[in-house]
Design a protein around this motif. Structure first.
Motif, PDB file in Angstrom:
ATOM      1  N   UNK A   1       0.955   4.044  -5.652  1.00  0.00           N
ATOM      2  CA  UNK A   1       2.075   3.572  -4.844  1.00  0.00           C
ATOM      3  C   UNK A   1       2.869   2.470  -5.543  1.00  0.00           C
ATOM      4  N   UNK A   2       2.263   1.787  -6.506  1.00  0.00           N
ATOM      5  CA  UNK A   2       2.903   0.645  -7.151  1.00  0.00           C
ATOM      6  C   UNK A   2       4.036   1.092  -8.069  1.00  0.00           C
ATOM      7  N   UNK A   3       5.027   0.239  -8.286  1.00  0.00           N
ATOM      8  CA  UNK A   3       6.048   0.549  -9.282  1.00  0.00           C
ATOM      9  C   UNK A   3       5.405   0.756 -10.649  1.00  0.00           C
ATOM     10  N   UNK A   4       6.021   1.584 -11.463  1.00  0.00           N
ATOM     11  CA  UNK A   4       5.434   1.935 -12.760  1.00  0.00           C
ATOM     12  C   UNK A   4       5.090   0.695 -13.587  1.00  0.00           C
ATOM     13  N   UNK A   5       5.902  -0.343 -13.486  1.00  0.00           N
ATOM     14  CA  UNK A   5       5.675  -1.531 -14.311  1.00  0.00           C
ATOM     15  C   UNK A   5       4.410  -2.281 -13.922  1.00  0.00           C
ATOM     16  N   UNK A   6       3.899  -2.030 -12.694  1.00  0.00           N
ATOM     17  CA  UNK A   6       2.713  -2.744 -12.224  1.00  0.00           C
ATOM     18  C   UNK A   6       1.434  -1.913 -12.282  1.00  0.00           C
ATOM     19  N   UNK A   7       1.541  -0.605 -12.517  1.00  0.00           N
ATOM     20  CA  UNK A   7       0.362   0.257 -12.394  1.00  0.00           C
ATOM     21  C   UNK A   7      -0.707  -0.065 -13.434  1.00  0.00           C
ATOM     22  N   UNK A   8      -0.305  -0.534 -14.571  1.00  0.00           N
ATOM     23  CA  UNK A   8      -1.287  -0.891 -15.585  1.00  0.00           C
ATOM     24  C   UNK A   8      -1.646  -2.350 -15.586  1.00  0.00           C
ATOM     25  N   UNK A   9      -1.109  -3.091 -14.652  1.00  0.00           N
ATOM     26  CA  UNK A   9      -1.346  -4.534 -14.568  1.00  0.00           C
ATOM     27  C   UNK A   9      -2.481  -4.807 -13.585  1.00  0.00           C
ATOM     28  N   UNK A  10      -3.475  -5.571 -14.027  1.00  0.00           N
ATOM     29  CA  UNK A  10      -4.602  -5.856 -13.148  1.00  0.00           C
ATOM     30  C   UNK A  10      -5.127  -7.268 -13.392  1.00  0.00           C
ATOM     31  N   UNK A  11      -5.035  -8.143 -12.406  1.00  0.00           N
ATOM     32  CA  UNK A  11      -4.376  -7.931 -11.121  1.00  0.00           C
ATOM     33  C   UNK A  11      -2.852  -7.989 -11.244  1.00  0.00           C
ATOM     34  N   UNK A  12      -2.183  -7.623 -10.156  1.00  0.00           N
ATOM     35  CA  UNK A  12      -0.723  -7.670 -10.119  1.00  0.00           C
ATOM     36  C   UNK A  12      -0.292  -9.076  -9.728  1.00  0.00           C
ATOM     37  N   UNK A  13       0.600  -9.651 -10.512  1.00  0.00           N
ATOM     38  CA  UNK A  13       1.080 -11.005 -10.246  1.00  0.00           C
ATOM     39  C   UNK A  13       2.481 -10.928  -9.635  1.00  0.00           C
ATOM     40  N   UNK A  14       2.646 -11.535  -8.465  1.00  0.00           N
ATOM     41  CA  UNK A  14       3.959 -11.565  -7.822  1.00  0.00           C
ATOM     42  C   UNK A  14       4.235 -12.970  -7.312  1.00  0.00           C
ATOM     43  N   UNK A  15       5.485 -13.310  -7.271  1.00  0.00           N
ATOM     44  CA  UNK A  15       5.884 -14.600  -6.723  1.00  0.00           C
ATOM     45  C   UNK A  15       5.868 -14.588  -5.205  1.00  0.00           C
ATOM     46  N   UNK A  16       5.686 -15.732  -4.593  1.00  0.00           N
ATOM     47  CA  UNK A  16       5.707 -15.856  -3.135  1.00  0.00           C
ATOM     48  C   UNK A  16       6.625 -17.005  -2.757  1.00  0.00           C
ATOM     49  N   UNK A  17       7.191 -16.897  -1.552  1.00  0.00           N
ATOM     50  CA  UNK A  17       8.133 -17.917  -1.101  1.00  0.00           C
ATOM     51  C   UNK A  17       7.560 -18.837  -0.040  1.00  0.00           C
ATOM     52  N   UNK A  18       6.293 -18.616   0.343  1.00  0.00           N
ATOM     53  CA  UNK A  18       5.669 -19.483   1.334  1.00  0.00           C
ATOM     54  C   UNK A  18       5.929 -19.078   2.763  1.00  0.00           C
ATOM     55  N   UNK A  19       6.832 -18.129   2.997  1.00  0.00           N
ATOM     56  CA  UNK A  19       7.139 -17.688   4.363  1.00  0.00           C
ATOM     57  C   UNK A  19       6.831 -16.211   4.576  1.00  0.00           C
ATOM     58  N   UNK A  20       6.901 -15.400   3.536  1.00  0.00           N
ATOM     59  CA  UNK A  20       6.637 -13.970   3.678  1.00  0.00           C
ATOM     60  C   UNK A  20       5.153 -13.726   3.943  1.00  0.00           C
ATOM     61  N   UNK A  21       4.862 -12.758   4.806  1.00  0.00           N
ATOM     62  CA  UNK A  21       3.479 -12.417   5.119  1.00  0.00           C
ATOM     63  C   UNK A  21       2.879 -11.604   3.988  1.00  0.00           C
ATOM     64  N   UNK A  22       1.551 -11.548   3.975  1.00  0.00           N
ATOM     65  CA  UNK A  22       0.859 -10.737   2.980  1.00  0.00           C
ATOM     66  C   UNK A  22       1.216  -9.265   3.163  1.00  0.00           C
ATOM     67  N   UNK A  23       1.350  -8.838   4.405  1.00  0.00           N
ATOM     68  CA  UNK A  23       1.745  -7.460   4.650  1.00  0.00           C
ATOM     69  C   UNK A  23       3.088  -7.141   4.029  1.00  0.00           C
ATOM     70  N   UNK A  24       4.038  -8.075   4.143  1.00  0.00           N
ATOM     71  CA  UNK A  24       5.355  -7.880   3.534  1.00  0.00           C
ATOM     72  C   UNK A  24       5.245  -7.809   2.021  1.00  0.00           C
ATOM     73  N   UNK A  25       4.424  -8.650   1.439  1.00  0.00           N
ATOM     74  CA  UNK A  25       4.260  -8.663  -0.018  1.00  0.00           C
ATOM     75  C   UNK A  25       3.691  -7.331  -0.501  1.00  0.00           C
ATOM     76  N   UNK A  26       2.681  -6.831   0.216  1.00  0.00           N
ATOM     77  CA  UNK A  26       2.047  -5.568  -0.178  1.00  0.00           C
ATOM     78  C   UNK A  26       3.033  -4.415  -0.055  1.00  0.00           C
ATOM     79  N   UNK A  27       3.763  -4.356   1.058  1.00  0.00           N
ATOM     80  CA  UNK A  27       4.716  -3.268   1.240  1.00  0.00           C
ATOM     81  C   UNK A  27       5.890  -3.368   0.283  1.00  0.00           C
ATOM     82  N   UNK A  28       6.269  -4.584  -0.090  1.00  0.00           N
ATOM     83  CA  UNK A  28       7.344  -4.749  -1.070  1.00  0.00           C
ATOM     84  C   UNK A  28       6.954  -4.177  -2.426  1.00  0.00           C
ATOM     85  N   UNK A  29       5.651  -4.067  -2.663  1.00  0.00           N
ATOM     86  CA  UNK A  29       5.163  -3.455  -3.898  1.00  0.00           C
ATOM     87  C   UNK A  29       5.035  -1.939  -3.772  1.00  0.00           C
TER      88      UNK A  29
END
Length: 261
Positions: free
Chosen positions: A25-53
């Motif tokens: 399900x991950x974008x191609x650029x993240x499929x080989x990345x382990x773990x996946x590193x993403x920025x957070x803004x302090x307000x978005x939920x974890x569910x939003x972060x996961x679905x954004x990926x």
């Protein structure tokens, strides 16, 4: 004994570990990345972060942040290590047994599920909003390969169907939900059940001359009136039924018999 050392926190973002089942399900650029590193803004939920990926929450089971179980509403902090686990199989939605509604692209899968006696709603003219409305009103699990449809907030429950062909898709649905099977009892056209035995004389006017000459046993749908008999195509259908029974480990797996409703 040495004490385990705490993992270093990443002040620039969150580290998310995805299992193999979720990596497609991950974008191609993240499929080989382990773990996946993403920025957070302090307000978005974890569910939003996961679905954004690209990972629908319908496919996610447990979530753990820094080793502790959290919900999709958890707000991750910079440096968090998050483990995203797949939904546990078999999945047991309520009510039981599970009932399904399929999107317009899964017509062949709908016919196979109905052949097995699984309550499966399907129409080829419903848009996404109508599918969600039906799923919610009738408490049906929405089956689809459209990740965007699964991310609709109003949807009560859905599932992504894996498999490039109907046989693979059927295997995935049976493995995930383990619905009870009642082959040959449901209409593959309109989903009505149970099919009932009828006398040949009662349906003779509806039959082609060759069918009247070579067949004597018939069932009929109580909904649309379609007549069924074991024709030339029955061997292929029997193989589907036998394979499904073996997969779900039903008693008598592999034995294919006609059943009354």
């Amino acid at each position: 004994m040495d004490k385990p050392q705490p993992r270093p926190r990443d002040p620039a973002g969150v580290l998310l570990a995805f299992p193999a089942e979720l990596r497609p399900f991950l974008p191609a650029r993240h499929r080989g990345e382990e773990p996946v590193r993403v920025g957070v803004d302090g307000t978005s939920s974890l569910g939003h972060v996961v679905e954004a990926l690209g990972v629908p929450l319908t496919e996610v089971g447990a979530l753990r942040a820094e080793g502790l179980g959290v919900g999709p509403g958890y707000r991750p902090r910079p440096g968090d290590h998050v483990e995203v686990r797949p939904v546990r199989r078999p999945q047991r939605p309520r009510p039981q047994p599970p009932r399904f509604v399929l999107d317009v692209h899964l017509g062949a899968l709908a016919r196979q599920l109905r052949l097995l006696g699984v309550d499966t709603a399907y129409r080829n003219d419903l848009d996404d909003a109508a599918l969600v409305t039906q799923a919610n009103a009738e408490r049906r699990v929405l089956l689809t390969r459209d990740r965007g449809l699964l991310r609709r907030r109003s949807l009560w429950l859905g599932a992504y169907v894996r498999g490039a062909d109907p046989d693979g898709q059927l295997a995935d649905v049976l493995d995930r939900f383990e619905p009870p099977l009642a082959p040959w009892t449901r209409c593959t056209v309109c989903n009505a059940a149970p099919l009932t035995e009828v006398r040949k004389s009662d349906v003779a006017p509806l039959l082609a001359p060759g069918t009247r000459r070579t067949h004597d046993s018939f069932t009929r749908c109580p909904g649309c009136g379609r007549v069924y008999w074991r024709g030339a195509h029955s061997r292929r259908l029997e193989r589907i039924v036998a394979t499904a029974r073996r997969r779900t480990a039903e008693p008598g797996a592999g034995a294919v018999v006609a059943r009354e409703g």
